[in-house]
Structures are given as structure tokens and as C-alpha cells.
Design a protein around this motif. Sequence first.
Motif, PDB file in Angstrom:
ATOM      1  N   ILE A 130      -5.855  -3.890 -14.630  1.00 19.31           N
ATOM      2  CA  ILE A 130      -6.286  -3.622 -13.259  1.00 19.31           C
ATOM      3  C   ILE A 130      -5.193  -2.826 -12.554  1.00 19.31           C
ATOM      4  CG2 ILE A 130      -7.767  -5.676 -13.049  1.00 19.31           C
ATOM      5  CD1 ILE A 130      -5.553  -7.042 -11.461  1.00 19.31           C
ATOM      6  N   ILE A 131      -5.638  -2.019 -11.617  1.00 22.07           N
ATOM      7  CA  ILE A 131      -4.715  -1.281 -10.770  1.00 22.07           C
ATOM      8  C   ILE A 131      -4.806  -1.900  -9.382  1.00 22.07           C
ATOM      9  CG2 ILE A 131      -4.246   0.961  -9.698  1.00 22.07           C
ATOM     10  CD1 ILE A 131      -5.476   2.253 -12.218  1.00 22.07           C
ATOM     11  N   VAL A 132      -3.665  -2.254  -8.831  1.00 21.30           N
ATOM     12  CA  VAL A 132      -3.662  -2.882  -7.503  1.00 21.30           C
ATOM     13  C   VAL A 132      -2.938  -1.943  -6.538  1.00 21.30           C
ATOM     14  CG1 VAL A 132      -2.846  -4.846  -6.139  1.00 21.30           C
ATOM     15  CG2 VAL A 132      -3.682  -5.202  -8.484  1.00 21.30           C
ATOM     16  N   CYS A 133      -3.609  -1.562  -5.447  1.00 17.75           N
ATOM     17  CA  CYS A 133      -2.995  -0.656  -4.481  1.00 17.75           C
ATOM     18  C   CYS A 133      -2.858  -1.322  -3.124  1.00 17.75           C
ATOM     19  CB  CYS A 133      -3.841   0.601  -4.310  1.00 17.75           C
ATOM     20  SG  CYS A 133      -3.903   1.580  -5.796  1.00 17.75           S
ATOM     21  N   GLY A 134      -1.620  -1.486  -2.703  1.00 13.66           N
ATOM     22  CA  GLY A 134      -1.355  -1.994  -1.357  1.00 13.66           C
ATOM     23  C   GLY A 134      -1.220  -0.832  -0.380  1.00 13.66           C
ATOM     24  N   GLN A 135      -0.565  -1.112   0.749  1.00 18.00           N
ATOM     25  CA  GLN A 135      -0.385  -0.067   1.756  1.00 18.00           C
ATOM     26  C   GLN A 135       0.300   1.150   1.148  1.00 18.00           C
ATOM     27  OE1 GLN A 135       1.830  -1.128   5.301  1.00 18.00           O
ATOM     28  NE2 GLN A 135       0.929   0.613   6.355  1.00 18.00           N
ATOM     29  N   MET A 136      -0.220   2.323   1.441  1.00 17.16           N
ATOM     30  CA  MET A 136       0.268   3.540   0.821  1.00 17.16           C
ATOM     31  C   MET A 136       0.104   4.693   1.798  1.00 17.16           C
ATOM     32  SD  MET A 136       1.475   4.855  -1.950  1.00 17.16           S
ATOM     33  CE  MET A 136       1.254   3.458  -3.067  1.00 17.16           C
ATOM     34  N   ASP A 137       1.172   5.451   2.016  1.00 20.69           N
ATOM     35  CA  ASP A 137       1.079   6.598   2.913  1.00 20.69           C
ATOM     36  C   ASP A 137       1.286   7.910   2.170  1.00 20.69           C
ATOM     37  OD1 ASP A 137       0.703   4.974   5.193  1.00 20.69           O
ATOM     38  OD2 ASP A 137       2.842   4.517   5.185  1.00 20.69           O
ATOM     39  N   ASN A 138       1.233   7.856   0.836  1.00 18.78           N
ATOM     40  CA  ASN A 138       1.418   9.033   0.001  1.00 18.78           C
ATOM     41  C   ASN A 138       0.074   9.758  -0.083  1.00 18.78           C
ATOM     42  OD1 ASN A 138       1.674  10.759  -2.229  1.00 18.78           O
ATOM     43  ND2 ASN A 138       3.176   9.404  -3.202  1.00 18.78           N
ATOM     44  N   ILE A 139      -0.032  10.875   0.632  1.00 19.11           N
ATOM     45  CA  ILE A 139      -1.330  11.529   0.796  1.00 19.11           C
ATOM     46  C   ILE A 139      -1.921  11.990  -0.533  1.00 19.11           C
ATOM     47  CG2 ILE A 139      -2.507  13.509   1.855  1.00 19.11           C
ATOM     48  CD1 ILE A 139      -0.306  13.273   4.093  1.00 19.11           C
ATOM     49  N   ALA A 140      -1.070  12.483  -1.417  1.00 17.91           N
ATOM     50  CA  ALA A 140      -1.558  13.007  -2.699  1.00 17.91           C
ATOM     51  C   ALA A 140      -2.037  11.891  -3.632  1.00 17.91           C
ATOM     52  CB  ALA A 140      -0.439  13.796  -3.382  1.00 17.91           C
ATOM     53  N   PHE A 141      -1.685  10.665  -3.304  1.00 19.43           N
ATOM     54  CA  PHE A 141      -1.896   9.547  -4.231  1.00 19.43           C
ATOM     55  C   PHE A 141      -3.370   9.194  -4.439  1.00 19.43           C
ATOM     56  CE2 PHE A 141      -2.378   4.866  -4.541  1.00 19.43           C
ATOM     57  CZ  PHE A 141      -1.874   4.677  -5.814  1.00 19.43           C
ATOM     58  N   SER A 142      -4.154   9.212  -3.375  1.00 14.06           N
ATOM     59  CA  SER A 142      -5.537   8.701  -3.429  1.00 14.06           C
ATOM     60  C   SER A 142      -6.328   9.342  -4.567  1.00 14.06           C
ATOM     61  CB  SER A 142      -6.263   8.974  -2.109  1.00 14.06           C
ATOM     62  OG  SER A 142      -5.635   8.285  -1.066  1.00 14.06           O
ATOM     63  N   GLU A 143      -6.276  10.647  -4.631  1.00 10.59           N
ATOM     64  CA  GLU A 143      -7.055  11.345  -5.647  1.00 10.59           C
ATOM     65  C   GLU A 143      -6.518  11.039  -7.057  1.00 10.59           C
ATOM     66  OE1 GLU A 143      -7.141  15.551  -4.913  1.00 10.59           O
ATOM     67  OE2 GLU A 143      -8.046  15.896  -6.894  1.00 10.59           O
ATOM     68  N   LYS A 144      -5.189  11.055  -7.166  1.00 13.79           N
ATOM     69  CA  LYS A 144      -4.577  10.868  -8.478  1.00 13.79           C
ATOM     70  C   LYS A 144      -4.840   9.484  -9.060  1.00 13.79           C
ATOM     71  CE  LYS A 144      -2.756  14.919  -8.221  1.00 13.79           C
ATOM     72  NZ  LYS A 144      -3.521  16.002  -8.873  1.00 13.79           N
ATOM     73  N   VAL A 145      -4.835   8.487  -8.224  1.00 11.22           N
ATOM     74  CA  VAL A 145      -4.992   7.129  -8.759  1.00 11.22           C
ATOM     75  C   VAL A 145      -6.425   6.911  -9.247  1.00 11.22           C
ATOM     76  CG1 VAL A 145      -5.563   5.880  -6.626  1.00 11.22           C
ATOM     77  CG2 VAL A 145      -4.301   4.720  -8.435  1.00 11.22           C
ATOM     78  N   GLU A 146      -7.359   7.562  -8.595  1.00  8.78           N
ATOM     79  CA  GLU A 146      -8.738   7.427  -9.089  1.00  8.78           C
ATOM     80  C   GLU A 146      -8.901   8.141 -10.436  1.00  8.78           C
ATOM     81  OE1 GLU A 146     -12.162   7.010  -6.742  1.00  8.78           O
ATOM     82  OE2 GLU A 146     -11.079   7.119  -4.835  1.00  8.78           O
ATOM     83  N   GLN A 147      -8.190   9.255 -10.603  1.00 10.28           N
ATOM     84  CA  GLN A 147      -8.219   9.934 -11.910  1.00 10.28           C
ATOM     85  C   GLN A 147      -7.580   9.063 -12.986  1.00 10.28           C
ATOM     86  OE1 GLN A 147      -6.258  13.670 -11.156  1.00 10.28           O
ATOM     87  NE2 GLN A 147      -7.965  14.509  -9.970  1.00 10.28           N
ATOM     88  N   LEU A 148      -6.510   8.382 -12.612  1.00 11.38           N
ATOM     89  CA  LEU A 148      -5.861   7.487 -13.581  1.00 11.38           C
ATOM     90  C   LEU A 148      -6.793   6.337 -13.948  1.00 11.38           C
ATOM     91  CD1 LEU A 148      -3.229   6.801 -15.149  1.00 11.38           C
ATOM     92  CD2 LEU A 148      -2.580   5.362 -13.202  1.00 11.38           C
ATOM     93  N   ALA A 149      -7.496   5.793 -12.955  1.00  9.81           N
ATOM     94  CA  ALA A 149      -8.435   4.704 -13.205  1.00  9.81           C
ATOM     95  C   ALA A 149      -9.533   5.152 -14.160  1.00  9.81           C
ATOM     96  CB  ALA A 149      -9.048   4.221 -11.884  1.00  9.81           C
ATOM     97  N   GLU A 150     -10.029   6.331 -13.909  1.00 11.34           N
ATOM     98  CA  GLU A 150     -11.076   6.913 -14.766  1.00 11.34           C
ATOM     99  C   GLU A 150     -10.562   7.051 -16.201  1.00 11.34           C
ATOM    100  OE1 GLU A 150     -14.178   8.229 -13.592  1.00 11.34           O
ATOM    101  OE2 GLU A 150     -14.688   8.734 -15.683  1.00 11.34           O
TER     102      GLU A 150
END
Lengths: 583, 583
Positions: free
Chosen positions: A226-246
Motif C-alpha cells: 500500500i502507498i500511504v500519503c499524508g500532508q504533501m505540498d509537492n505539486i509535482a507529486f500528485s501525478e507521479k504517485v498515481e503513476q507509481l501506483a499504477e
Amino acid sequence: MSHQSALTAYIAAFVAELVHTGIKDVVVSPGSRSTPMAMVMAEHPGLNLHVHVDERSAAFFALGIAKSSGRPAVLLCTSGTAAANYFPAIVEARYSRVPLLVLTADRPHELRDVGAPQAIDQIDLYGKHVKWFTEMALPEESADMLRYARMVCGRAAAVALQAPAGPVHLNFPFREPLIPDLENERLFELAERAEGFVSVTQGQRSLDQEGLKRIAAELGMYEKGIIVCGQMDNIAFSEKVEQLAEALGYPVLADPLSQLRSGSNSGKWIVDAYDSFLRFEDVKQQLKPEVVIRFGAMPVSKALTVFLKENRGARQFVVDGGGGWLDPHALSTEMVYCDEALFCEGLLSFIKKKQTANFAGKWLRLNSIAKEAMDAGMDREEMNESLIYRELPELLPEGSSLFVGNSMPIRDLDSFFWLNDKKINVMANRGANGIDGVVSTALGASLYGGQMYLVLGDLTFFHDLNGLLPAKLYNLDMTVIVINNNGGGIFSFLPQAGQARNFERLFGTPLDLDFSHVVNMYGGNFTRVHDWTSYRDAILSANNTPGLKVIEVVTDRAENAADHRRLWAAVSREIARLGAGEE
Amino acid sequence: MSHQSALTAYIAAFVAELVHTGIKDVVVSPGSRSTPMAMVMAEHPGLNLHVHVDERSAAFFALGIAKSSGRPAVLLCTSGTAAANYFPAIVEARYSRVPLLVLTADRPHELRDVGAPQAIDQIDLYGKHVKWFTEMALPEESADMLRYARMVCGRAAAVALQAPAGPVHLNFPFREPLIPDLENERLFELAERAEGFVSVTQGQRSLDQEGLKRIAAELGMYEKGIIVCGQMDNIAFSEKVEQLAEALGYPVLADPLSQLRSGSNSGKWIVDAYDSFLRFEDVKQQLKPEVVIRFGAMPVSKALTVFLKENRGARQFVVDGGGGWLDPHALSTEMVYCDEALFCEGLLSFIKKKQTANFAGKWLRLNSIAKEAMDAGMDREEMNESLIYRELPELLPEGSSLFVGNSMPIRDLDSFFWLNDKKINVMANRGANGIDGVVSTALGASLYGGQMYLVLGDLTFFHDLNGLLPAKLYNLDMTVIVINNNGGGIFSFLPQAGQARNFERLFGTPLDLDFSHVVNMYGGNFTRVHDWTSYRDAILSANNTPGLKVIEVVTDRAENAADHRRLWAAVSREIARLGAGEE
């Protein structure tokens, strides 16, 4: 080389460099000792000056500006307790990694610790809660000292921004007389370097190919991740983490402050209702992970925290671009210091093939069942706290910002603010989770964050009523939704709720305040609602009305606790009925 | 030995000892981590618990209690920024020498600096601004650890009280679960010692006979001496210093906070209008002292400060029972560390014969002329700030307390609140002279200080509006006189008043607030007055009305500055006319 000329040149050099670093906003609290800095700043066309009498609120206002703009915000105050009032916001900035540049004016050395008025020991005033403190030299106008003023300024802004971002404190001794010479038309001109004295380019922590390859290979060994994401202000992160999940086939447990519940991504792998179904033993047995990849702060959900603690046998990668140690329960098996977006992106090229996603499917199915059960169980007749959060994505305009108070609102947001395709920036003060300064932080954030909606409880609203003043003085726009259950709602969920003796006195603490008075004083529009129709009408009307709008939703602490328990029971029943908790 | 049993016994030992030290008041801000301490305190019949949601105001409220009761007041809050909100009041307590015992709850060690919620670094949180910090051990119930809890408590209270008094900070790590066992009927019983664990007897600094004799002999050499009394909370001092003045034939320049302008002493030697006549060169030439004996903090009068600096050839004894260094202008030739009352009393027996008092006569005559000139010159038609202070002794009831805000009110009090025979206790926050926390300090002081009258400006009132809440919740009595000149009046007296550009924006800072709204919210009685008759009626009515009463006096900043200049000119003219400035 008169006193005034040195004072002016030295401060002007500092202020010119401040603008060169890219800083735009200064929050000034009026005072005498800070006069020369305030007057010079007011002359610079590149700075927005916000004047705020209450330094505590001023500091949170600056925190909000920095949070939403991504740039350090500057604070300026006079000597004495004025500076001490900044402390709560500085502590919050430290732990929530927000860049602040705190400038305090001080008496010169000969007036320190000798009973001079408004003189307190300002050396290291904020202790370990700033990243860097320096005592500035007295103003001088030699070329060396003008370079020094510019250099410290550039460096201070860079230190504030360097990951993990945070507050920096510079203390300025000024001698009387305090009036600068503003008649010089070339006040901010730089003799030696046309553009500015120094610029700083910040690199980010990143892993080399070898490190990424090793981690990718290790993750490849596990299907149950599982990937657990807490508070995050890294703008580039949102897209990348979904690609990693995929790529990995892992579900993403997304805290409301992860910025993954709203916006334009697919949302295919997002689990947003774990707080409801991770309360049940049989469900938890089916969801045990072999590996956890965690980003950002610990999520707000207590149920998730308990679940992770019950699974401490799992490998746990904690990825932190700020190089901290965000692991309150000693769960990590590997700390990875790497920018979160670069980490996700870097891994992608090393992950061989998509895993089977049976395990993720189980999470996602339970997540759907839970949300449907809660949605069906929500009372749409009586006003209640859960539905407020459930309906926010529908009611808020595209591109708006949602700021939530600590204590109950952030927890309810976690429980009931689900995946949606509005672009809503979700914010909160989660560094130290205080109920202080929330009004001011949201109002400051409103300057750069689109239309601002603040949801908070009555105690949190009370704590920072002074924060409403700039809304009046500067005609700022904000909609405040006050969930008024007349006291501290969260304590009804804690063990002391069972101890009737002294409960209301020590924890419930009803204030019995009619906030319409104070909202009127600040020129705001106040609406009190008791039913859903009026609530929706009030929000929709606020969407199209400028200025300060306060919508008070009257609820009941005991009913609210009961409502939450009823919804969790509905989730439990529905999971049992569908056999979703079974292998 | 369960966790709960240890938690309860350890905290109960601490709380029992707290009461044994003589402490009576605890100001509690609600929170989760502090639960066990709050619940145990609430069980003790010897403690008054005051609950206050805003920790910043709570801390100033405790400061006020300690100021008026002379006993340390206790603060209790949860972990995180709650504790940071105490900082301004702690700094004020440090510099104004007020005993506070600050108790902060904290996460235990394993939850620190690892991203746990509401966990900040509380070790040495207040830095150099507390007299003593200690990190408490985790609760245990061995006899040794119960003794330890009691010993630290007794010691902390003693350190807070020891001259110079000040704040002490104890940080308590508590593990969950946080609920104590309150069913034990012998909760606060002490196994080993019936009365309490330890009591502390504090000696005072005093000089030996030899030292007193030497100083008396030296003073005997000078006819031209003055005694200067700044803020002073030494109750025995007032009577003794007048006896010393009588013996030496020196006038006593009495700051309004010296407690020498009101009350039952003769007042024969008191000079209270020096701020007006020490502005004129010819007058100052006639009043040059050979020796100065100074007690307490530096007086508020800038004219007096300038005068003392112009006479740095004079010998200057600075007497300080707290052993500090209250000498911002390096004027002292001798620092004397001795309790102020003991110093005066001790000298008396060594002073041979009364000096001729021509020099004192000159001071006293000028003082009379100045007061008569100002009195005659005061506008009794239009509302103005000077007459407000002039009339306070007449309007306030015997035995009342008068608390004044910083900035203009304390200066106007100095100028226009003259010797009178009412017993009025005059108070202000003059440690760091902040405009913060004044409402709360006065309200806290009202618990032990007789009928409370608070005079402050609109910015100061705004800064601590939250401080009004306890007045509503606990039906406290206080009359607030808000001098509303819509902004920062003091800046009209400073050099920047000449700089029209940005003056209102940076310094004048008009708030345009109608305070009637917020006073109504707190259940207070609000009266706005524009003329003298209504003002007097409002005060006289407030004298006989319980609860919170706010009287707003609307004035004008520019007119006020002009009014002050007019009165000083009248003093100058009258002195010239009577030739009182001539030898």
C-alpha cells in the motif's frame, strides 16, 4: 556619513535584496523601534505591505501567505513582547515546513538587559524553533557592510526555503533617531551588481540510479503493498504517485491533505474511506500489507495509525524530501531521503511489470462499499457535521481553497470529504495541530489561493477572532463555515467523555457566544443556519458575494458523536452483508 | 502498580504540594495531553480553577492574579503551540518580576521529534525568559518519585517567588491512557509528613550596619538630593521612603506606579508633576541634584530621564532588592542590592540631623505651580484625554485598583494623575511595556485587587479582546475605559508624525471598529461618551453595577497632541510669570 545616512543605506540594501530574492509580501505590525525598516519597505514598489496590529495573528497571516504562495513571507515588528507573539506561528511554520523570514527590531547593545523599556532578550528568542538566527550588525554604510546586509538577506531567504523549509529570524538593533532619509531617488540602487547581490539555486535530494534500482527490485517482491500519503505540498507529486501506483498495482491511501482527493488525476487507485472500514477486525485481517510506502506527514486517521501499528511486520519505506524523521510509531524499516516526486518518477523506469492487483482490488472494493453505506446512512433532514464535509466538493467553486481547522474538522474532512474532480486545494495547520491562528492563516492563504473557504469549530474561531480584522481593513474575501457545537467537540470522542465529573468545565468548555456581533464589527456578512436548504443557499450566495461571509452551522456535540458511530455501524453492517470482509 | 495508579499518585503528590506552598489559583486551558493534571487539580478543594480557551489571554490572566495576590499563579496547558501562546506573558512576568508557575503537558520521549501530532520541542521552550526550567520524570509511584514530585513542586514555587520573582517552567511528559483514578478518597494524603512535604522561608537582601552607616554618612554630605521612585510592588516601602525623605529633606519624584501618589501617607515630599516642568531649560538649571537615590524601575517620564542624563555628574544610588541592573543610561555610581524597605528603614537610624530643605522646597513649589497651571488650563468643555486622568482619584471608589495600558495611557497617567488620598492600587504591565494582554492582566488582577478600573487605548483593547471572555463566563467585575482615538496615539508624539507619507498606514493604523458589538457579545454593558457629564455619569453608574462595563471615550489623536502641548505651555508661562524658575 551621518547616522541617518547609514541607517537608510543599510536598510535599503537589505530591502532591495529582499525583493531580489523573489519575496513579495511583508506583514508589518506597528511599533516604534521598527520604524526605519517599515518606512523603507513602504517605499519599495516591489513589496506588498500588510499592516496588522495583533502580532500573533499577523504571524499566522504571513504563514498563510507563505503556504499558498510558496514564497517566504516576511514579518516585521518592534522590540519586546511584540516579537514573543510571533512564537506560535513560528513553531507551526517550523513543523509544517513553511518558509518565514522574521525580522525583529531591537534596542542596541547598550540598552539591553538594563531595564530599558520594551527591551527583552531577543537573542535566540525562538530557540530551536527557527532554522537560523542571526543578530545583525548595527547599520553602517561602508561598502562591506552594505554587502553584508544584502548577503545575509539572500542567505536568510535561501535557508527559509531549503528543504525542509521553515522560519528564519534576524534581529536588527537600531539606534535613535529612527527616521530614515527617503528623499534619495536611488534608494534601492545597487552600486556593484545591476540585478541584485546574490541568487541561490536550490537542488533537491535525489537517489542515484543504483538506489532506485535496488528499491524497485525490492518492491517487485511484494504483491500486497500500500502507498500511504499524508500532508504533501509537492505539486509535482500528485501525478507521479498515481503513476507509481499504477505500475506497482498498489492502492493509495490518501489523506485529505495529500492533495490527491481533488483534481484532475484519474483517482483510480485512491482509497479515501479507510478511516471507516479500518475499524473492523475481520476487515483488517484481509488487508494486511507486506510493504508500505509512506509519503508526507502521518495521516490524520487514528484507525489507519492503529492499522499500521498492527502491521509493523511489514517493510515500511518512509520517503521524505525534507530529510526529517516523520515516524512517530517507529514503523519505518527504511528511511529514504529523496524528493517525493523524483522518487516516484525515478522508480517507474525500473519497475518491470505490473503486479496483479487483487490486493488493491480488495481495498478499492471495501472503499466503495464504505462510502456507499455512509452516503446512504447520512441524515439529509437534520443538520449534521458529516454531511457538511460530504457536500463540500459539490458546493465549492472550481479552483477554490479549502482550509480546515484542527481537532474535529480535519478528522471529519478525513472521514467524509471524498474523491472528486474539482480542483480544490486543501489546507490546514498540521505542523503542531494547534487551534490557534487558523482564521489568520486561512485569510493570509486567501491572497494567493483562489476563493477561500474555511471550516472550523467555534473554539478555533474564538481563538483567532482578531484574525478577522484584515478582512475588514483590506476588503479580503473569505467564506467561514463555523461549526458551532458550543465547545470542544473532540473531547466527546476521548476517554474522558465517560467521566461526567468536571467534563463540561474542563473539556466541553461551552462559550455561549453569539458570533454575529463580532462578525458585524468586522463588517462581515453573518448567516446562522439550522437546516440544509438554508445552508446550501448560504454557501451558494457566499460564492458570489465578495468580502467576509460567516455561515454558522449550529450542531450538537453529543448528537454528532452518535451520528459518527451510527455511520460506522452502517459501514460494518454493509460489509458484513456483502461478505466483503471475508477472504 | 498500574499505569493509572502511578499517573494518579504522582500528579496528586504534585498537586497536594502545590496547595501546601500556598498557591491558590490555576488557569487551565483545555486540551488532551494535560487531562490527568487538569482532572486531579479539579478534585482539590484548595485550588480555584479558571478555565480559559485562549492560552495567550490565559497567561496574562494568571499574570494579573499573581500581580494582585502576590502569590505565584499556575498555568496549565496541553502540548504544542498552546504552550507557545504563553510566551508573551512569560516574558512580561520575567521583566516585571511576577511569579508564575507554568506547567506544560508533553508527549513522552518516544513521541518527540518524530512527527507525532501536537508534539513540539518543549525543552527550554521559553529560553532565557524563565528563571528555571525542568523536564519532569515520567509518572511513577515509588516513594522516591512521589517525594521527587513534591520536592520539585515546592522548589519551583520558591524559585518563582525568590527576588527577583519570575516565571518557572515545568514540562510534564504523560503517556496514554490519560485518565487518572479519582475514586481514591485519600488522593492528596501524604504518607510521610502530615502537613506537606517541604516549606521554604525566603530571606531578603539586606545591608549590615556598617554598610548602612557608610551610605548614610555619604548622603549626609549633600543637601541637593532627590529620591526617584519607579514602579514598586514592595508594600512596606511606601511608608519607609517617606520617612527617609523627611529625614534627608529630599523630594520624592514618584512615578504613578510607585504606589506613592495614592493612599494614606502624608505626601508631603511627593513630586508628581515633574514630567511637565522638567521640559524647560531654565527650570532644570535650578534643580540640578548632587545625589540621586533611585528605587524600582526607571520611571515612565521621558522628561525625567533626559533630566537625569543631563545630570550624570551626580552620584546615583540604585537600590534593588531583586539584584538586577535597572539602569538603562549607565547613570548609577553605586548599585545597592538590598530590600528597598529595609534600606530606607536601616538608613533612618544613621541619619544624624535633618538637612535644610531649600532644595526640596524649590521642587515642591514648582510642582504646585505646574499642577495649578495645568488644572486651570484643562478644557472642561470638550472631552479630552488629560482630564480623564486628572479626575480618576475623585471618581474611583476607595480601595479600588487602576490598571493602565502602555503607550499613551501610562504617560498620561504620569502627567495628570496626581497625589490624592484615596487608596488606589495603580498597576500596569511595565516589564516589557507591550500593548498585548492588558485586558486579561487587569481582569486577572481584579480577582484580588478590589474594584478594577482599566484605562487603555483602542489598539490595546483590540489586541486582547479575547481577554473579555472570562468576564462573561465567570461574571467578573471590571470597568474598562477605552480611549478611542482610532489608532496609535503615541506615534503623534514621535518624530515620524512629521512624515506625512505612509504615516496613517504604518503608525496611525486606524481600525474603525465599533466595539459595542464585541462588548455585547461578551455580555458587557457598553456606553459611548462624547462629553463630560455623560462620562462622569457612566463612571458613577459603573461603580454600582456588577459585571463588565465598557465606557468608550471618543477623542482625536491630533487634538490630543495639541492639548498636551497647550498644557505644557501653560506651565511654562506660569513658571515664568511667578519667576519660579529663577534662583
